[in-house]
Structure formats: structure tokens, C-alpha cells
Scaffold this motif. Sequence first.
Motif, PDB file in Angstrom:
ATOM      1  N   ARG A  81      88.718 -10.647  86.806  1.00  0.00           N
ATOM      2  CA  ARG A  81      87.720  -9.594  86.573  1.00  0.00           C
ATOM      3  C   ARG A  81      87.372  -8.767  87.794  1.00  0.00           C
ATOM      4  NH1 ARG A  81      85.843 -10.207  81.054  1.00  0.00           N
ATOM      5  NH2 ARG A  81      86.227 -12.375  80.522  1.00  0.00           N
ATOM      6  N   CYS A  82      87.440  -9.338  88.956  1.00  0.00           N
ATOM      7  CA  CYS A  82      86.826  -8.698  90.120  1.00  0.00           C
ATOM      8  C   CYS A  82      87.831  -8.270  91.186  1.00  0.00           C
ATOM      9  CB  CYS A  82      85.818  -9.639  90.780  1.00  0.00           C
ATOM     10  SG  CYS A  82      84.906 -10.672  89.635  1.00  0.00           S
ATOM     11  N   CYS A 134      89.016  -4.580  92.264  1.00  0.00           N
ATOM     12  CA  CYS A 134      88.115  -3.756  93.065  1.00  0.00           C
ATOM     13  C   CYS A 134      87.743  -4.442  94.382  1.00  0.00           C
ATOM     14  CB  CYS A 134      86.824  -3.460  92.302  1.00  0.00           C
ATOM     15  SG  CYS A 134      87.098  -2.327  90.929  1.00  0.00           S
ATOM     16  N   HIS A 135      87.345  -5.710  94.280  1.00  0.00           N
ATOM     17  CA  HIS A 135      86.793  -6.353  95.476  1.00  0.00           C
ATOM     18  C   HIS A 135      87.841  -6.965  96.388  1.00  0.00           C
ATOM     19  CE1 HIS A 135      82.558  -5.677  94.716  1.00  0.00           C
ATOM     20  NE2 HIS A 135      82.766  -5.956  93.451  1.00  0.00           N
ATOM     21  N   THR A 166      75.933  -8.836 102.514  1.00  0.00           N
ATOM     22  CA  THR A 166      75.958  -9.415 101.167  1.00  0.00           C
ATOM     23  C   THR A 166      75.660 -10.908 101.215  1.00  0.00           C
ATOM     24  OG1 THR A 166      77.515  -7.772 100.361  1.00  0.00           O
ATOM     25  CG2 THR A 166      77.376  -9.811  99.121  1.00  0.00           C
ATOM     26  N   LYS A 196      72.078 -11.870 101.084  1.00  0.00           N
ATOM     27  CA  LYS A 196      71.279 -11.635  99.870  1.00  0.00           C
ATOM     28  C   LYS A 196      71.149 -12.920  99.064  1.00  0.00           C
ATOM     29  CE  LYS A 196      72.388  -6.783  99.726  1.00  0.00           C
ATOM     30  NZ  LYS A 196      73.253  -5.746  99.200  1.00  0.00           N
ATOM     31  N   ARG A 235      75.727  -2.079  89.089  1.00  0.00           N
ATOM     32  CA  ARG A 235      74.905  -1.304  90.024  1.00  0.00           C
ATOM     33  C   ARG A 235      74.980   0.158  89.611  1.00  0.00           C
ATOM     34  NH1 ARG A 235      75.042  -2.903  95.995  1.00  0.00           N
ATOM     35  NH2 ARG A 235      73.362  -4.236  95.260  1.00  0.00           N
ATOM     36  N   MET A 244      80.498  -0.507  89.822  1.00  0.00           N
ATOM     37  CA  MET A 244      80.250  -1.926  89.534  1.00  0.00           C
ATOM     38  C   MET A 244      79.754  -2.092  88.099  1.00  0.00           C
ATOM     39  SD  MET A 244      80.207  -5.078  90.404  1.00  0.00           S
ATOM     40  CE  MET A 244      79.392  -6.585  89.890  1.00  0.00           C
TER      41      MET A 244
HETATM   42  C1  HEC Z   1      85.631  -1.275  88.842  1.00  0.00           C
HETATM   43  C2  HEC Z   1      85.448  -1.893  90.142  1.00  0.00           C
HETATM   44  C3  HEC Z   1      84.644  -3.178  90.244  1.00  0.00           C
HETATM   45  C4  HEC Z   1      84.826  -4.359  89.557  1.00  0.00           C
HETATM   46  C5  HEC Z   1      85.884  -4.672  88.502  1.00  0.00           C
HETATM   47  C6  HEC Z   1      83.844  -5.273  90.077  1.00  0.00           C
HETATM   48  N1  HEC Z   1      83.077  -4.678  91.024  1.00  0.00           N
HETATM   49 FE1  HEC Z   1      81.529  -5.538  92.029  1.00  0.00          FE
HETATM   50  N2  HEC Z   1      81.113  -3.747  92.933  1.00  0.00           N
HETATM   51  C7  HEC Z   1      81.843  -2.580  92.752  1.00  0.00           C
HETATM   52  C8  HEC Z   1      81.170  -1.503  93.443  1.00  0.00           C
HETATM   53  C9  HEC Z   1      81.653  -0.037  93.509  1.00  0.00           C
HETATM   54  C10 HEC Z   1      80.004  -2.064  94.032  1.00  0.00           C
HETATM   55  C11 HEC Z   1      78.883  -1.337  94.782  1.00  0.00           C
HETATM   56  C12 HEC Z   1      79.071  -1.203  96.236  1.00  0.00           C
HETATM   57  C13 HEC Z   1      77.852  -0.515  96.807  1.00  0.00           C
HETATM   58  O1  HEC Z   1      76.749  -0.779  96.354  1.00  0.00           O
HETATM   59  O2  HEC Z   1      78.026   0.287  97.704  1.00  0.00           O
HETATM   60  C14 HEC Z   1      80.002  -3.485  93.694  1.00  0.00           C
HETATM   61  C15 HEC Z   1      79.027  -4.381  94.105  1.00  0.00           C
HETATM   62  C16 HEC Z   1      79.054  -5.747  93.824  1.00  0.00           C
HETATM   63  C17 HEC Z   1      78.095  -6.699  94.318  1.00  0.00           C
HETATM   64  C18 HEC Z   1      76.888  -6.407  95.173  1.00  0.00           C
HETATM   65  C19 HEC Z   1      77.154  -6.622  96.632  1.00  0.00           C
HETATM   66  C20 HEC Z   1      75.895  -6.413  97.434  1.00  0.00           C
HETATM   67  O3  HEC Z   1      75.966  -6.604  98.661  1.00  0.00           O
HETATM   68  O4  HEC Z   1      74.860  -6.080  96.900  1.00  0.00           O
HETATM   69  C21 HEC Z   1      78.465  -7.919  93.829  1.00  0.00           C
HETATM   70  C22 HEC Z   1      77.776  -9.255  94.069  1.00  0.00           C
HETATM   71  C23 HEC Z   1      79.654  -7.721  93.045  1.00  0.00           C
HETATM   72  N3  HEC Z   1      79.994  -6.390  93.070  1.00  0.00           N
HETATM   73  C24 HEC Z   1      80.319  -8.728  92.385  1.00  0.00           C
HETATM   74  C25 HEC Z   1      81.343  -8.505  91.475  1.00  0.00           C
HETATM   75  C26 HEC Z   1      81.887  -9.532  90.625  1.00  0.00           C
HETATM   76  C27 HEC Z   1      81.467 -10.992  90.637  1.00  0.00           C
HETATM   77  C28 HEC Z   1      82.830  -8.944  89.853  1.00  0.00           C
HETATM   78  C29 HEC Z   1      83.686  -9.587  88.769  1.00  0.00           C
HETATM   79  C30 HEC Z   1      83.008 -10.368  87.752  1.00  0.00           C
HETATM   80  C31 HEC Z   1      82.879  -7.533  90.222  1.00  0.00           C
HETATM   81  N4  HEC Z   1      81.959  -7.311  91.209  1.00  0.00           N
HETATM   82  C32 HEC Z   1      83.725  -6.597  89.661  1.00  0.00           C
HETATM   83  C33 HEC Z   1      83.007  -2.440  92.020  1.00  0.00           C
HETATM   84  C34 HEC Z   1      83.526  -3.384  91.154  1.00  0.00           C
END
Ligand code: HEC
Length: 128
Positions: A40-41, A44-45, A71, A74, A87, A92
Motif C-alpha cells: 500500500r505505501c 510513494c514512501h 516524523t 510524532k 492528509r 496521502m
Molecule cells: C499516493 C502516495 C501515497 C501513498 C500510497 C501513501 N502515502 Fe503516506 N504520505 C503521502 C504524502 C504526499 C504525504 C504528506 C507529506 C507532507 O505532509 O508533506 C504522506 C504522509 C504520511 C504520513 C505523515 C508523516 C508525518 O510526518 O506527518 C504518514 C505517517 C504516512 N504518510 C503513512 C503512510 C502509510 C502507512 C501508507 C500506506 C498504508 C501511506 N502513507 C501511503 C503519500 C502517500
Amino acid sequence: MRAVSACIVLLITTGTASIGPAGQPSAAGVEQGRRIYETRCLDCHGPQGRGDGVKAPFLSPRPGNLVSAATAAKSDKDLLNVIANGRPRTAMPAWKDQLSEEEQRLVLRYIRSLVRFHHPLTPPPPEP
Ligand code: HEC
């Protein structure tokens, strides 16, 4: 590109399995979290949570660097809230309809394990 990141993931995960932190009681939970993360993640991550997944270059703002000190500092509550609800004004997504609360916690636990594995957070104490 995909093949490359799959290779990297394989390397990392096999590496972690053999030299994982000794005596960590939650190994099975971390393993479950890893599977959720990778499906899932990861796009992107990125394989190590650094915000450098294959989709990252096309996103603005870029995905969070999950192993950054910012991060890591937090609370679980804050991060679980972002995972559940997404977010606003970023890519996200909200996961609450796709992952159970248990799965959200497992994936967070996996993210925390990446931080511990790659970046020991406690800096050495300053010289007196
Ligand atoms: C489509 C792309 C995408 C996917 C898929 C994605 N993320 Fe994200 N995620 C982002 C973006 C963009 C941000 C925001 C970054 C920012 O706030 O500048 C973010 C932020 C986060 C944050 C917050 C970090 C912080 O410091 O506040 C967390 C935790 C997170 N993601 C966890 C996950 C998890 C767990 C998954 C899978 C279940 C996931 N993400 C899937 C794009 C994605």
C-alpha cells in the motif's frame, strides 16, 4: 524501475530477517506490517520509508520521509490519524476504509521499526 525497487526491497527484507534486532518480541507483527506497507505505501514512501518511492517524483508535496526525525518524534496518535484520514491537500490517502485499525497499527509499527533499524534516534549525550 519497478523491478529495481523490488530488488532493493528483497535485499532489505532478507537482510532484516537475518540480522534483525535480537530479542524484539514483535517480529511477527512487524512482518505483517511490512506486507501491508509494501502493497500500500511503498510506491510513494519508498522501500525504506524515505519518501522516495516510484511515484514520489510526480507528487507535490512529496511523500513524507517516514524515517525523518520530525516524523519519528510524532506520537502514534498523530501518525495513526494521518494514516486513517489522509492528509488534506496532499496525495496521502485515507486508509480507514481499506485497512482495519489493527492493520493501521501494524503498518505504523513497521514504519517505527524502519526508523530504529536505519537511524538510531538517540544521539550520544553531549560532553559535560
Ligand atoms: C499516493 C502516495 C501515497 C501513498 C500510497 C501513501 N502515502 Fe503516506 N504520505 C503521502 C504524502 C504526499 C504525504 C504528506 C507529506 C507532507 O505532509 O508533506 C504522506 C504522509 C504520511 C504520513 C505523515 C508523516 C508525518 O510526518 O506527518 C504518514 C505517517 C504516512 N504518510 C503513512 C503512510 C502509510 C502507512 C501508507 C500506506 C498504508 C501511506 N502513507 C501511503 C503519500 C502517500
